[in-house]
Design a protein around this motif. Structure first.
Motif, PDB file in Angstrom:
ATOM      1  N   ASP A   1       1.340  -1.566   0.194  1.00 31.20           N
ATOM      2  CA  ASP A   1       0.079   0.133  -0.077  1.00 31.20           C
ATOM      3  C   ASP A   1       0.659   0.962  -0.205  1.00 31.20           C
ATOM      4  O   ASP A   1       0.439   2.113  -0.321  1.00 31.20           O
ATOM      5  N   ALA A   2       2.164   1.620   0.336  1.00 32.87           N
ATOM      6  CA  ALA A   2       3.274   2.393   0.546  1.00 32.87           C
ATOM      7  C   ALA A   2       4.400   2.205   1.008  1.00 32.87           C
ATOM      8  O   ALA A   2       4.469   0.464   1.469  1.00 32.87           O
ATOM      9  N   VAL A   3       5.384   2.601  -0.027  1.00 29.36           N
ATOM     10  CA  VAL A   3       6.448   2.430   0.428  1.00 29.36           C
ATOM     11  C   VAL A   3       6.996   3.833   1.503  1.00 29.36           C
ATOM     12  O   VAL A   3       7.471   4.428   1.152  1.00 29.36           O
ATOM     13  N   ILE A   4       7.948   3.260   2.690  1.00 27.58           N
ATOM     14  CA  ILE A   4       8.264   4.430   2.856  1.00 27.58           C
ATOM     15  C   ILE A   4      10.255   3.778   3.067  1.00 27.58           C
ATOM     16  O   ILE A   4      10.427   3.124   2.771  1.00 27.58           O
ATOM     17  N   ALA A   5      10.357   5.112   2.837  1.00 29.12           N
ATOM     18  CA  ALA A   5      11.903   4.981   2.384  1.00 29.12           C
ATOM     19  C   ALA A   5      12.913   4.701   3.598  1.00 29.12           C
ATOM     20  O   ALA A   5      12.522   6.196   4.474  1.00 29.12           O
ATOM     21  N   PHE A   6      14.476   4.680   3.806  1.00 26.75           N
ATOM     22  CA  PHE A   6      15.009   4.846   4.459  1.00 26.75           C
ATOM     23  C   PHE A   6      15.302   6.238   5.181  1.00 26.75           C
ATOM     24  O   PHE A   6      15.395   6.504   5.881  1.00 26.75           O
TER      25      PHE A   6
END
Length: 106
Positions: A79-84
């Motif tokens: 549903d979503a991607v959080i980058a480092f």
């Protein structure tokens, strides 16, 4: 820490590694946060497909900042991607928005 900031005191969270949960356990999840920093794009796609076979719970992937990697995760069902590189505040807001959006769909 992210789970605590999402309301861990008011909600019951259970943390697990990818290797441990069974598909039946995934079906009972309200939210999935997949730490994919050490996974290849193909491994992430396979893991998401496996999880999606059991649940439609909101699934957020934590990963490196790479557009091709993010696209692969989203196309696989995340549903979503959080980058480092995202700030903790942005990460929290994205997780909350994903949970809120999924709750409206149900």
């Amino acid at each position: 820490m992210l789970l605590r900031l999402l309301g861990g005191e008011q909600r019951r969270f259970r943390a697990s590694t990818l290797a441990t949960p069974k598909l039946e356990e995934l079906a009972n999840c309200d939210f999935i946060l997949l730490d994919a920093f050490s996974m290849t794009s193909l491994e992430v796609q396979e893991a998401i497909a496996w999880m999606r076979s059991a649940t439609l719970a909101p699934l957020v992937v934590l990963s490196v900042r790479d557009p091709a990697y993010e696209i692969a995760a989203l196309q696989a069902g995340a549903d979503a991607v959080i980058a480092f590189s995202e700030s903790l505040e942005v990460s929290l807001a994205l997780c909350r928005a994903t949970i809120r959006r999924r709750n409206r769909e149900l």
